[in-house]
Design a protein around this motif. Structure first.
Motif, short mmCIF file in Angstrom:
data_model
loop_
_atom_site.label_atom_id
_atom_site.label_comp_id
_atom_site.label_asym_id
_atom_site.label_seq_id
_atom_site.Cartn_x
_atom_site.Cartn_y
_atom_site.Cartn_z
N ARG A 43 0.85 -1.19 0.00
CA ARG A 43 0.00 0.00 0.00
C ARG A 43 0.89 1.25 0.00
N LYS A 44 0.42 2.32 -0.62
CA LYS A 44 1.22 3.54 -0.75
C LYS A 44 0.38 4.74 -0.34
N PHE A 45 1.08 5.82 -0.01
CA PHE A 45 0.40 7.09 0.26
C PHE A 45 1.30 8.22 -0.21
N SER A 46 0.70 9.36 -0.48
CA SER A 46 1.47 10.55 -0.86
C SER A 46 0.76 11.79 -0.31
N LEU A 47 1.56 12.78 0.03
CA LEU A 47 1.05 14.03 0.60
C LEU A 47 0.49 14.92 -0.52
N ILE A 48 -0.75 15.39 -0.34
CA ILE A 48 -1.34 16.35 -1.27
C ILE A 48 -1.18 17.76 -0.69
N ASN A 49 -1.59 17.92 0.57
CA ASN A 49 -1.37 19.16 1.32
C ASN A 49 -1.32 18.75 2.80
N PRO A 50 -1.06 19.66 3.72
CA PRO A 50 -0.88 19.25 5.12
C PRO A 50 -2.04 18.45 5.72
N TYR A 51 -3.24 18.58 5.16
CA TYR A 51 -4.40 17.89 5.72
C TYR A 51 -4.94 16.78 4.81
#
Length: 414
Positions: A43-51
């Protein structure tokens, strides 16, 4: 088959003393550290904005939210302190839809998000909005009358069972006893999942070590916030760090992210208990440990099962201390191991590195350590798991071990 969704963290900013910039930084850093541990590969994740974060699970048609449920409660505890029962100033939302719709959702401000939770027209069209509850359930937003059905919670199978039954971790500490002054000078933090049959602990022997070291270490970071806030003294808290895990290049960045959420202002009160250290850790390995740990911890303790730990190969003051973990063995074997370690105490003195022993279980083991003037002792024969820190408390040796002083938040597993 691949599941994609936008995760949004909604924080009641009017309830904090942080500036908007500081609050966004804290939320982003904590959420990223949480996902590093809980949202495991592939599984992966990435930051879009601080929230906002983009989540991806290439193996599933729908995201399993069981692990995400803890985020709201743990982030609330970090920002606001321990929440009252049923209350939280943090909400975790999940939006699933087309890429363009998820991008619009990520850009919604706090007021727009609150409106979208009650008005379907306020959310980007063509997607599904859910709230992830602290127990891991998925609640359709806006709420529907048939919320208790599988369609409403949007979660089935084993994931649903885990979410419905999830209880908070049991957080505990065990005191580090300084024999020369008959006083507890520090505490070792532990955190045990609700479903575990035995409590986790670094000081109670191999039977109480975690099955997943990285998750255990991260849980203890979360637990440290409560003990830092509630401790009556400024004595150190030792947090577990898995030697073999933190030295893996693929895991080192995750550890650094988790540790970064600890307040820099509390560094003098934080110490690293690095466990499962081999007999002769290399200079390169120790340098890597310092690179990751020195910014967060004021002391590093190496915990080894080998009484012949090669202390003479370490530079003077290379670490703060080395602690022997007594083996799971017959009493006579345990005493032989302890005495072998004791025989090398002069070498520790030359290197200006404190020796200690843990997993002390019997009065005989304790007396052997005390007679040899072993500075630091821990284990069930010294202190059982406690709900509050013991650091700073004087305690006569003839009154050891310390049994639980107060009732835990729920019974500790045996």
């Amino acid at each position: 088959m691949s599941a994609l969704a936008c995760l949004r963290v909604v924080v009641r900013s009017d309830q904090t003393e942080y500036s908007d910039e500081a609050l966004g930084h804290l939320v982003a850093k904590f959420t990223a550290a949480f996902l590093e541990v809980r949202w495991s590969w592939p599984r992966k994740f990435s930051l879009i904005n601080p929230y906002a974060f983009l989540l991806n699970d290439p193996r599933a048609a729908e995201l399993d939210t069981a692990e995400l449920g803890r985020l709201s409660a743990e982030l609330h505890d970090h920002l606001f302190g321990v929440a009252e029962a049923g209350g939280s100033d943090v909400t975790v939302l999940l939006y699933e839809g087309e890429d363009s719709a998820m991008a619009q959702f990520a850009d919604l401000d706090e007021a727009q998000l609150l409106q979208a939770m009650t008005d379907p027209a306020a959310a980007p069209p063509g997607g599904r909005l859910s709230q992830i509850t602290p127990d891991g359930r998925r609640l359709q937003l806006p709420p529907v009358e048939t919320e208790t059905t599988d369609a409403a919670v949007g979660q089935t199978g084993a994931g649903a069972a885990r979410g419905m039954d999830r209880l908070p971790n049991v957080e505990a500490v065990q005191g580090v006893y300084y024999s020369a002054r008959e006083i507890f000078v520090a505490d070792v933090v532990a955190s045990t999942p609700a479903e575990s049959r035995a409590h986790y602990s670094l000081v109670d022997g191999d039977d109480h070590l975690p099955a997943d070291p990285a998750a255990f270490d991260a849980d203890c970071v979360i637990a440290a916030f409560r003990f830092l806030a509630e401790s009556r003294s400024n004595t150190p808290l030792y947090l577990p760090i898995s030697f073999s895990t933190i030295l893996r290049p693929s895991r080192r960045a995750a550890y650094a992210a988790v540790l970064s959420i600890l307040p820099a202002s509390e560094r003098r009160r934080l110490a690293a208990a690095v466990y499962d250290v081999p007999r002769a850790p290399s200079f390169h390995a120790l340098r890597q440990l310092h690179e990751v740990l020195d910014a967060t911890f004021s002391a590093i303790d190496l915990r080894t099962h080998d009484p012949a730990f090669e202390i003479d190969q370490l530079h003077a003051e290379a670490v703060s201390s080395v602690t022997l973990v007594l083996p799971q063995a017959e009493p006579e074997r345990r005493l032989l191991v302890l005495k072998r370690f004791i025989s090398k105490m002069e070498a520790y003195k030359r290197r200006r590195i404190w020796p200690g022993v843990t997993n002390v279980r019997t009065r005989r083991e304790l007396e052997t350590a005390l007679e040899a003037k072993m500075p630091f002792v821990t284990g069930p024969g010294v202190c059982r798991p406690q709900n509050e820190a013991l650091g700073g408390r004087a305690w006569r040796t003839d009154q050891l071990p310390v049994m639980p002083l107060v009732e835990t938040r729920r019974p500790l597993p045996a």
